[in-house]
Design an enzyme around this catalytic site. Sequence first.
Site, PDB file in Angstrom:
ATOM      1  N   HIS A  86       1.620   4.196  -2.966  1.00 56.11           N
ATOM      2  CA  HIS A  86       1.627   5.757  -2.874  1.00 56.11           C
ATOM      3  C   HIS A  86       2.532   6.457  -3.421  1.00 56.11           C
ATOM      4  CE1 HIS A  86      -1.788   6.790  -0.315  1.00 56.11           C
ATOM      5  NE2 HIS A  86      -1.437   5.934   0.827  1.00 56.11           N
ATOM      6  N   GLU A 112      -6.192   7.083  -1.104  1.00 54.93           N
ATOM      7  CA  GLU A 112      -6.252   5.570  -0.308  1.00 54.93           C
ATOM      8  C   GLU A 112      -6.928   4.407  -0.912  1.00 54.93           C
ATOM      9  OE1 GLU A 112      -4.526   5.278   2.770  1.00 54.93           O
ATOM     10  OE2 GLU A 112      -3.972   7.114   2.370  1.00 54.93           O
ATOM     11  N   HIS A 128       0.902  -1.260  -0.072  1.00 50.15           N
ATOM     12  CA  HIS A 128      -0.130   0.044  -0.212  1.00 50.15           C
ATOM     13  C   HIS A 128       0.774   1.206  -0.033  1.00 50.15           C
ATOM     14  CE1 HIS A 128      -3.476   2.381   1.469  1.00 50.15           C
ATOM     15  NE2 HIS A 128      -2.442   3.237   2.117  1.00 50.15           N
ATOM     16  N   GLU A 129       1.897   1.083   1.045  1.00 51.85           N
ATOM     17  CA  GLU A 129       2.814   2.605   1.078  1.00 51.85           C
ATOM     18  C   GLU A 129       3.511   2.640  -0.477  1.00 51.85           C
ATOM     19  OE1 GLU A 129       1.987   4.603   3.167  1.00 51.85           O
ATOM     20  OE2 GLU A 129       0.890   3.209   4.319  1.00 51.85           O
TER      21      GLU A 129
END
EC number: 3.4.24.-
Length: 294
Positions: A151, A224, A147-148
Amino acid sequence: MKRILLFAATNIAVLAVLTIVCKLLGVDVYLAQTGQDFTHLLIFAAILGFTGSLISLAMSKSIAIRSTGAQVIDPSSPRSQTEQWLVQTVHRQAEQAGIGKPDVAIYDAPEMNAFATGMNRNNALVAVSTGLLQQMGRDEVEAVLGHEVAHVANGDMVTMALLQGVLNTFVIVASRLIGRVVDQVVFKNDRGPGMGYWITVMVLQVVLGMLASIIAMWFSRQREFRADHGGATLAGRQKMINALRRLGGNAGVSTLPEEVEAFGISGRMADGLKRLFMSHPPIPERIAALEASR
């Protein structure tokens, strides 16, 4: 770089359109008659609006490390198997995503959380909390790291900074344009900015600033969802869903400093109108979005 150039070009186009519209409506003539130049105002607002957000972006990595007390792992000499696994996992995912290898760090916090920040895709930082490492299995941590990394690959930090710059610019321009009108029409002042102008500007900067925050937080919530899908691609959909379910146990708790909180995987939750200012969507909505995309 392409994302930055595209966003910058879009912003320039928006400002150009605004200038043309103001000329067609005679705003520039009106301002000239009252001693103001719209072009100069726009340039002043853009410089003022972008400076703060771009400086914050440039310093984001060092600010995040300092404010959270994060310890960056030396890839050449990790102190434990966990640190070695973290570095290897993040670097592998970064290679899959086509970005440079981020620095990897651990910060001391009881809740399960993680964040990514940095000025560009090839000079980023991915950090996880000790609480996350203690309470999640490796499959779930892998999804959080994905997920990071997503980003970073999506350029979210840069895009948020540029978006904030645009919003700041419009707040500055709009508050001053309206302030000038109020000063002349309501306070009958034709001799340059008076008390009515300054009071109106101060009030509108607060009101319009709140509206700008609502727009920025809406965009933050959308990124997100995108990062969740990116994490599912890099680590596996079920791992990402399981990680989000585990994060639901945080109950919206976050001890991240304010300047970093929006970049965490888990943020504070709220009800009613306060939801408009949430940087993260509720966990159930994020899980539902992943399940619906199967």
